[in-house]
Enzyme design. Sequence first.
Site, mmCIF file in Angstrom:
data_model
loop_
_atom_site.group_PDB
_atom_site.id
_atom_site.type_symbol
_atom_site.label_atom_id
_atom_site.label_comp_id
_atom_site.label_asym_id
_atom_site.label_seq_id
_atom_site.Cartn_x
_atom_site.Cartn_y
_atom_site.Cartn_z
ATOM 1 N N ARG A 15 0.829 -0.992 -0.306
ATOM 2 C CA ARG A 15 0.425 0.197 -0.127
ATOM 3 C C ARG A 15 0.936 0.764 -0.208
ATOM 4 N NH1 ARG A 15 -4.048 -0.061 4.433
ATOM 5 N NH2 ARG A 15 -4.483 1.565 4.184
ATOM 6 N N HIS A 16 0.197 2.203 -0.506
ATOM 7 C CA HIS A 16 1.516 4.000 -0.598
ATOM 8 C C HIS A 16 1.618 3.900 1.537
ATOM 9 C CE1 HIS A 16 -2.251 5.629 1.730
ATOM 10 N NE2 HIS A 16 -3.647 4.709 0.697
ATOM 11 N N ASN A 22 -5.722 8.807 5.612
ATOM 12 C CA ASN A 22 -5.521 7.940 6.227
ATOM 13 C C ASN A 22 -5.481 8.577 8.109
ATOM 14 O OD1 ASN A 22 -3.195 5.874 4.170
ATOM 15 N ND2 ASN A 22 -5.365 5.594 5.276
ATOM 16 N N ARG A 65 -0.669 10.237 -3.275
ATOM 17 C CA ARG A 65 0.060 9.056 -2.341
ATOM 18 C C ARG A 65 0.070 8.124 -2.689
ATOM 19 N NH1 ARG A 65 -5.494 8.638 -2.073
ATOM 20 N NH2 ARG A 65 -6.689 6.681 -1.468
ATOM 21 N N GLU A 85 -7.628 3.508 -6.232
ATOM 22 C CA GLU A 85 -8.864 2.904 -5.255
ATOM 23 C C GLU A 85 -9.618 2.432 -5.161
ATOM 24 O OE1 GLU A 85 -9.214 1.038 -2.550
ATOM 25 O OE2 GLU A 85 -8.911 2.142 -1.416
ATOM 26 N N HIS A 150 -3.582 0.178 -3.175
ATOM 27 C CA HIS A 150 -4.499 0.717 -1.849
ATOM 28 C C HIS A 150 -4.900 -0.233 -1.563
ATOM 29 C CE1 HIS A 150 -4.394 4.813 -3.975
ATOM 30 N NE2 HIS A 150 -4.566 4.061 -4.845
#
Length: 187
Positions: A15-16, A22, A65, A85, A150
Amino acid sequence: MMNIHTRPRSIYLTRHGESKFNQSGKIGGNSDLSERGRKYAQALKEFIQKENIKDLKIWTSQLKRTIQTAEPINSTIQQWHALNELYAGECDGLSYEEIQVKYPKEFAYRDQDKYNYRYPRGESYQDLVHRLEPIIMELERKGNVLVICHQAVMRCLMAYFLDKPHSELPYINCPLHTVCKLTPQAY
């Protein structure tokens, strides 16, 4: 026959790095990395360098991201819209608490069937699986690839390569700042 590989290859999924969304518990959006996310991007670069991977291709979504997570690696990056995403539609940019207050029925529907649930004017996991089919076909044909994506996207890719049923897909654990290395074998 075109997907048979005679030499080993690996698919790296991550994932980023942590984003500002977040940090604030918001879903979707197109926010920048947080300071912690930028540190992960640097750590990912160091990990990739230590792995010394031949002919590594780097794929990201078109969202900031993932691109910011890949930038320190100093390699050619291919951006794929299909890796974006899961789109939360009217809920994009909200926290789950805000969704529960603003859309209580939708919040309950999502809990009942997370795989098939479609956000208002958005997508479901089922929609995302269909969107990712071309990506999966390309991953089956390519050599070494690092996919920076994502949570929902990574869940779908992991479910495919680990042969998980749809019922388990939305619950696959894909934590931030973790790299999963998959090494498919020819059969």
